[in-house]
Design a protein around this motif. Structure first.
Motif, PDB file in Angstrom:
ATOM      1  N   ARG A 111       0.833  -1.198   0.000  1.00 38.89           N
ATOM      2  CA  ARG A 111       0.000   0.000   0.000  1.00 38.89           C
ATOM      3  C   ARG A 111       0.872   1.255   0.000  1.00 38.89           C
ATOM      4  O   ARG A 111       0.579   2.231  -0.691  1.00 38.89           O
ATOM      5  N   ALA A 112       1.947   1.224   0.787  1.00 40.33           N
ATOM      6  CA  ALA A 112       2.850   2.376   0.832  1.00 40.33           C
ATOM      7  C   ALA A 112       3.518   2.616  -0.518  1.00 40.33           C
ATOM      8  O   ALA A 112       3.765   3.756  -0.914  1.00 40.33           O
ATOM      9  N   GLU A 171      -0.573   5.963   8.873  1.00 39.80           N
ATOM     10  CA  GLU A 171       0.856   6.203   8.673  1.00 39.80           C
ATOM     11  C   GLU A 171       1.114   6.712   7.262  1.00 39.80           C
ATOM     12  O   GLU A 171       1.883   7.660   7.058  1.00 39.80           O
ATOM     13  N   GLN A 172       0.464   6.077   6.281  1.00 41.68           N
ATOM     14  CA  GLN A 172       0.686   6.488   4.901  1.00 41.68           C
ATOM     15  C   GLN A 172       0.140   7.886   4.644  1.00 41.68           C
ATOM     16  O   GLN A 172       0.755   8.682   3.926  1.00 41.68           O
ATOM     17  N   GLU A 173      -1.008   8.208   5.235  1.00 38.22           N
ATOM     18  CA  GLU A 173      -1.563   9.552   5.082  1.00 38.22           C
ATOM     19  C   GLU A 173      -0.601  10.601   5.630  1.00 38.22           C
ATOM     20  O   GLU A 173      -0.394  11.658   5.022  1.00 38.22           O
ATOM     21  N   VAL A 174      -0.011  10.306   6.789  1.00 41.80           N
ATOM     22  CA  VAL A 174       0.922  11.256   7.398  1.00 41.80           C
ATOM     23  C   VAL A 174       2.184  11.377   6.550  1.00 41.80           C
ATOM     24  O   VAL A 174       2.697  12.481   6.336  1.00 41.80           O
ATOM     25  N   LEU A 175       2.696  10.249   6.047  1.00 40.40           N
ATOM     26  CA  LEU A 175       3.873  10.306   5.170  1.00 40.40           C
ATOM     27  C   LEU A 175       3.575  11.122   3.913  1.00 40.40           C
ATOM     28  O   LEU A 175       4.425  11.897   3.447  1.00 40.40           O
ATOM     29  N   ASP A 176       2.373  10.960   3.371  1.00 41.85           N
ATOM     30  CA  ASP A 176       1.987  11.740   2.190  1.00 41.85           C
ATOM     31  C   ASP A 176       1.912  13.234   2.528  1.00 41.85           C
ATOM     32  O   ASP A 176       2.326  14.086   1.728  1.00 41.85           O
ATOM     33  N   ALA A 177       1.367  13.538   3.719  1.00 40.94           N
ATOM     34  CA  ALA A 177       1.276  14.944   4.133  1.00 40.94           C
ATOM     35  C   ALA A 177       2.664  15.548   4.303  1.00 40.94           C
ATOM     36  O   ALA A 177       2.911  16.698   3.926  1.00 40.94           O
ATOM     37  N   LYS A 188      -6.135  13.483  14.552  1.00 46.94           N
ATOM     38  CA  LYS A 188      -5.650  12.252  13.924  1.00 46.94           C
ATOM     39  C   LYS A 188      -4.180  12.019  14.258  1.00 46.94           C
ATOM     40  O   LYS A 188      -3.749  10.878  14.445  1.00 46.94           O
ATOM     41  N   LEU A 189      -3.410  13.102  14.326  1.00 47.79           N
ATOM     42  CA  LEU A 189      -2.005  12.968  14.706  1.00 47.79           C
ATOM     43  C   LEU A 189      -1.884  12.428  16.124  1.00 47.79           C
ATOM     44  O   LEU A 189      -1.029  11.586  16.407  1.00 47.79           O
ATOM     45  N   ALA A 190      -2.751  12.906  17.012  1.00 45.62           N
ATOM     46  CA  ALA A 190      -2.724  12.428  18.398  1.00 45.62           C
ATOM     47  C   ALA A 190      -3.044  10.936  18.462  1.00 45.62           C
ATOM     48  O   ALA A 190      -2.406  10.178  19.204  1.00 45.62           O
ATOM     49  N   GLU A 191      -4.029  10.519  17.674  1.00 49.90           N
ATOM     50  CA  GLU A 191      -4.400   9.101  17.655  1.00 49.90           C
ATOM     51  C   GLU A 191      -3.256   8.245  17.128  1.00 49.90           C
ATOM     52  O   GLU A 191      -2.924   7.203  17.706  1.00 49.90           O
ATOM     53  N   LEU A 192      -2.632   8.691  16.040  1.00 46.91           N
ATOM     54  CA  LEU A 192      -1.523   7.923  15.478  1.00 46.91           C
ATOM     55  C   LEU A 192      -0.329   7.925  16.427  1.00 46.91           C
ATOM     56  O   LEU A 192       0.319   6.889  16.617  1.00 46.91           O
ATOM     57  N   PHE A 193      -0.040   9.063  17.025  1.00 43.93           N
ATOM     58  CA  PHE A 193       1.087   9.158  17.955  1.00 43.93           C
ATOM     59  C   PHE A 193       0.969   8.106  19.056  1.00 43.93           C
ATOM     60  O   PHE A 193       1.945   7.442  19.413  1.00 43.93           O
ATOM     61  N   ARG A 195      -0.468   5.285  18.905  1.00 49.24           N
ATOM     62  CA  ARG A 195      -0.366   3.931  18.370  1.00 49.24           C
ATOM     63  C   ARG A 195       1.074   3.548  18.020  1.00 49.24           C
ATOM     64  O   ARG A 195       1.421   2.366  18.009  1.00 49.24           O
ATOM     65  N   LEU A 196       1.894   4.542  17.707  1.00 48.82           N
ATOM     66  CA  LEU A 196       3.222   4.267  17.161  1.00 48.82           C
ATOM     67  C   LEU A 196       4.188   3.742  18.217  1.00 48.82           C
ATOM     68  O   LEU A 196       4.002   3.938  19.417  1.00 48.82           O
TER      69      LEU A 196
END
Length: 315
Positions: A111-112, A171-177, A188-193, A195-196
């Motif tokens: 996907r990435a 993760e891919q959305e953030v990398l694209d951003a 959304k950043l808080a949610e991903l943070f 999880r990482l």
């Protein structure tokens, strides 16, 4: 291999198994796929934009390497168990869980790479083919005893778990951003943070280029006004947190507000490397998206709003 030997010796001496996240992080490196693909990329140094695409490529490679490590453990578990070696199944994963994780990691890798493979970008196509070849190899025969069918590995196919898919998509959305320089929603950043995976201080050594995910807050405006470039981590006791660009575009360390040091800090329930300023009431916390891209949050005393930013390793 050294870490695997150390883990095996520790277990044999009555010690505890390593944590699964630690095992997979180091096991992904020692399985050999990263070295193989990196060597291929080195032969493609004339590929257009490879430096620009490297964060995405390396993130996809890490997903693929984790998948191959899990498939290797599934294939060789019985042999390694008799030899007293640690692997993902010995640490606690069931065979179906390991299969699901491997399958989800392969899908996250593909996907990435999809935006790049869709344009037949050679480094991305090469990576995808290597990962698929290794995956199919472990399905079809035992690499220790070539030609012997891997019947023990033929498990029912399941759909990847929804939460793992969601995390990979985020993760891919953030990398694209990050690649495009566009804004990204703080919630959304808080949610991903959260999880990482946490970050080990040894990963940080070197120079990193940074930027924010929004450009209107007080912190964002201040960084823009000072022409902030990023950070340089020399070692745990010496961090240059405010690299700036001069009028000629040259990077220099701005030290009028002091330097910083690295410490392990528990933040939102996870211990991770964090950067503590010497003279400012600020702690920067880090989470790993890939080995070369970090999601970060500035925790500033007296500021109720978290400021999210990203760091990308400078080759």
């Amino acid at each position: 291999m050294q870490r695997e030997r150390e883990a095996t010796e520790a277990v044999a001496a009555g010690g505890r198994m390593p944590r699964l996240t630690d095992y997979l992080r180091h096991g992904a490196r020692t399985i050999g796929v990263e070295q193989q693909v990196t060597a291929l990329w080195a032969l493609m140094d004339d590929a257009p934009g490879i430096a620009l695409h490297l964060p995405v490529l390396r993130g996809a490679l890490r997903h693929g390497a984790i998948a191959i490590r899990l498939l290797n453990d599934l294939r060789g578990h019985h042999r390694e168990r008799t030899e007293g070696k640690a692997d993902a199944l010995a640490i606690g994963l069931s065979a179906p869980e390991a299969y699901d994780r491997a399958e989800a990691a392969v899908e996250a890798c593909r996907r990435a790479l999809a935006p790049l493979t869709a344009t037949a970008y050679v480094p991305a196509v090469a990576l995808e083919r290597v990962i698929l070849w290794h995956s199919r190899m472990y399905h079809r025969f035992d690499p220790v005893r070539p030609g012997r069918a891997a019947d023990a590995f033929r498990l029912p196919r399941k759909e990847p778990k929804a939460d793992m898919e969601q995390e990979a998509d985020m993760e891919q959305e953030v990398l694209d951003a990050i690649a495009s320089g566009r804004e990204y929603e703080p919630t959304k950043l808080a949610e991903l943070f959260d999880r990482l995976e946490p970050v080990d201080a040894t990963l940080l050594t070197g120079t990193w280029k940074g930027d924010g995910f929004e450009f209107t807050s007080e912190n964002a405006v201040l960084l823009a006004q000072m022409r902030w470039y990023g950070k340089r981590f020399v070692d745990a006791g010496h961090v240059e947190p405010l690299l700036r660009l001069d009028e000629d575009g040259q990077v220099f360390s701005y030290e009028e507000r002091g330097l910083a040091t690295l410490h392990e800090v528990v933040f939102r329930g996870k211990p991770s490397a964090a950067m503590v300023y010497d003279q400012l009431p600020v702690i920067d916390h880090f989470r790993r998206i890939t080995d070369d891209v970090l999601l970060c949050v500035m925790d500033k005393k007296g500021d109720p709003a978290d400021f999210y930013f990203h760091l990308t390793r400078v080759p």
